[in-house]
Design an enzyme around this catalytic site. Sequence first.
Site, mmCIF file in Angstrom:
data_model
loop_
_atom_site.group_PDB
_atom_site.id
_atom_site.type_symbol
_atom_site.label_atom_id
_atom_site.label_comp_id
_atom_site.label_asym_id
_atom_site.label_seq_id
_atom_site.Cartn_x
_atom_site.Cartn_y
_atom_site.Cartn_z
ATOM 1 N N LYS A 186 0.883 -1.171 0.000
ATOM 2 C CA LYS A 186 0.000 0.000 0.000
ATOM 3 C C LYS A 186 0.915 1.213 0.000
ATOM 4 C CE LYS A 186 -2.153 3.029 1.814
ATOM 5 N NZ LYS A 186 -1.901 4.417 1.407
ATOM 6 N N GLU A 262 8.998 1.212 11.364
ATOM 7 C CA GLU A 262 9.971 2.326 11.310
ATOM 8 C C GLU A 262 9.155 3.605 11.410
ATOM 9 O OE1 GLU A 262 13.005 1.683 11.499
ATOM 10 O OE2 GLU A 262 13.270 -0.307 10.645
ATOM 11 N N GLU A 398 8.023 16.261 16.027
ATOM 12 C CA GLU A 398 8.627 16.043 14.708
ATOM 13 C C GLU A 398 7.932 16.994 13.731
ATOM 14 O OE1 GLU A 398 7.453 12.603 12.352
ATOM 15 O OE2 GLU A 398 9.552 12.251 11.888
HETATM 16 P P1 NAD Z 1 1.711 8.269 7.601
HETATM 17 O O1 NAD Z 1 1.808 7.491 8.842
HETATM 18 O O2 NAD Z 1 0.762 9.381 7.531
HETATM 19 O O3 NAD Z 1 1.328 7.322 6.379
HETATM 20 C C1 NAD Z 1 2.121 6.191 6.030
HETATM 21 C C2 NAD Z 1 1.253 5.180 5.314
HETATM 22 O O4 NAD Z 1 0.290 4.659 6.218
HETATM 23 C C3 NAD Z 1 0.463 5.748 4.124
HETATM 24 O O5 NAD Z 1 0.494 4.800 3.091
HETATM 25 C C4 NAD Z 1 -0.937 5.895 4.701
HETATM 26 O O6 NAD Z 1 -1.951 5.837 3.731
HETATM 27 C C5 NAD Z 1 -1.000 4.680 5.621
HETATM 28 N N1 NAD Z 1 -1.974 4.765 6.708
HETATM 29 C C6 NAD Z 1 -2.370 5.859 7.386
HETATM 30 N N2 NAD Z 1 -3.265 5.520 8.350
HETATM 31 C C7 NAD Z 1 -3.422 4.175 8.279
HETATM 32 C C8 NAD Z 1 -4.186 3.232 9.013
HETATM 33 N N3 NAD Z 1 -4.977 3.609 10.013
HETATM 34 N N4 NAD Z 1 -4.107 1.927 8.682
HETATM 35 C C9 NAD Z 1 -3.294 1.536 7.668
HETATM 36 N N5 NAD Z 1 -2.548 2.381 6.928
HETATM 37 C C10 NAD Z 1 -2.598 3.687 7.240
HETATM 38 O O7 NAD Z 1 3.194 8.751 7.292
HETATM 39 P P2 NAD Z 1 3.682 9.718 6.102
HETATM 40 O O8 NAD Z 1 3.133 11.075 6.368
HETATM 41 O O9 NAD Z 1 3.431 9.058 4.801
HETATM 42 O O10 NAD Z 1 5.275 9.724 6.326
HETATM 43 C C11 NAD Z 1 5.919 10.628 7.180
HETATM 44 C C12 NAD Z 1 6.207 9.980 8.516
HETATM 45 O O11 NAD Z 1 6.912 8.773 8.314
HETATM 46 C C13 NAD Z 1 7.089 10.801 9.424
HETATM 47 O O12 NAD Z 1 6.618 10.695 10.741
HETATM 48 C C14 NAD Z 1 8.446 10.131 9.320
HETATM 49 O O13 NAD Z 1 9.290 10.310 10.420
HETATM 50 C C15 NAD Z 1 8.051 8.711 9.171
HETATM 51 N N6 NAD Z 1 9.110 7.930 8.520
HETATM 52 C C16 NAD Z 1 9.874 7.104 9.294
HETATM 53 C C17 NAD Z 1 10.923 6.370 8.716
HETATM 54 C C18 NAD Z 1 11.814 5.469 9.536
HETATM 55 O O14 NAD Z 1 12.611 4.733 8.942
HETATM 56 N N7 NAD Z 1 11.751 5.485 10.851
HETATM 57 C C19 NAD Z 1 11.158 6.500 7.349
HETATM 58 C C20 NAD Z 1 10.354 7.348 6.601
HETATM 59 C C21 NAD Z 1 9.321 8.064 7.197
#
Ligand code: NAD
Length: 494
Positions: A186, A262, A398
Amino acid sequence: MDKAVKTSVGETLNFVGGEYRKSSSGKTFDNINPIDGSVASIVHEADATDVDAAVTAANEALNGEWGQMPLAKRLELVAAVADEINRRFDEFLEAEVADTGKPVSLASHIDIPRGAANFQIFADTMKNHHGEFYNSPTPDGTGAINYTSERPKGVIAVVCPWNLPLLLMTWKVGPALACGNTVVVKPSEETPQTASLLGEVMNIVGIPKGVYNVVNGFGPNSTGEFLVKHPNVDAITFTGETVTGEAIMQNAAVGMRDVSFELGGKNSSIVFADCDMNKAIEGTVRSVFANCGQVCLNTEKVFVERLIYDDFVARLKTEVEKMKPGLPGDDGTDMGPLVSQEHRKKVLSYYEAAVKEGATVVTGGGIPDMPDDLKDGSWIEPTIWTGLADDASPIIDEIFGPCCHIRPFDTEVEAIKLANDSKYGLACSIWTENLSRAHRVGPQMDVGLCWINCWFLRDLRTPFGGAKQSGIGREGGEYSLEFYLETSNVCVKL
Ligand code: NAD
Ligand code: 6OD
């Protein structure tokens, strides 16, 4: 690549059982190019029926040709995916740049090469992987032997963010496939194109149908939630925000599915007076502003020893003011926009909060003046603050934008305490030329990744992941295999 913004609008389809499919509901949404607000592609939103079809296809592939395939053949195919991505490098580059707006110089050096390398490295890791064996004494003296046996975990849900779309997705799909699992990916709703394009690669290389599936859509009450709730998903690997991880974990608890997470970060850099100043400035510019501050590893808090504090702030300001936002393919561009207008609103709310909470704005703080054809893009100024209290919201939360706060410190102990004072524990960078200090401070950092005199320098065999609320588990080399393999012990009484 063409220097112009991509204007042709294609469709981004779901990829299920080796075929591209429209959504069964007919629902679509626009994928917006953050450079100028144009539509990069029309995305077909997978509903619960489509998600079920993808999970069913993944289960069938497990029980079919893929599940029966000899390891050597499987790894040959996984390595061939890397070669095919490299052969179609420019197509992946164009799709990634259209979705994210990031500079071509960045995507062509990091995102796309790593997208390919993530398949090659895990084909190699799996080839060299071995189990354990023990000769065990028994009370009757005959003894026993114990050995580990490993099999794929099953159907893996791969839920991805938008900041490094191909890199972070393949970082999970590569090892999952090398271990013999099947996946339903996804991608983020903001950046769906490269995951879809990878379906073509899988077919060309000969990965059996149903091994790699992609479902597009949103998170809550949409594709992401349908996927992680699906009872035939065996494990969930997720990269994204910590609050999303909490929601996914609740769904994973039903049926006791394993998770690899992550998550978010609030990363610090500590700059000691005994650093090499040129290296520290160059490294800090990268660690704060790379990818417009949208790397989970980016530094947002910089602690500088008081002796060099004024000089450091002045030099960082000079370097940051040289940064040029612009079209991804232009030679001078070293900064793209944020991923979306929505994300820009969030980042700008912290720019405002910083001022309200008493920051001195050293540079930036707003929206840059862009040419008319780029005015609808999500551009933002790189920003430096000083003077905030340790409990100000831009210090605690963050932000995920191109900004940092610089604060002076007087002692090593104080710097370590300040840097570790966070609910997150992903990464940090230490800048010092004192070898003893480097080894003394590094292990005291409460993070998963500590860089000394560098940032985002990666050896893909090493453990990658976060402490505290920055994640669960580690990825990389053997650590990834641990998650994607189910290990049994076989005990034979002799
Ligand atoms: P997000 O959590 O908003 O979304 C990530 C994914 O999860 C998307 O595909 C979204 O559609 C899906 N999603 C959202 N709610 C969901 C649910 N309830 N059930 C299932 N899927 C769901 O994150 P983002 O805004 O895409 O990315 C930014 C964030 O990611 C920042 O907090 C960043 O620090 C983190 N990040 C962490 C790492 C790491 O390695 N630790 C790497 C990259 C990004
Ligand atoms: O380099 C990697 O393997 C990795 N997972 C990087 C994550 C970056 C976060 O945005």
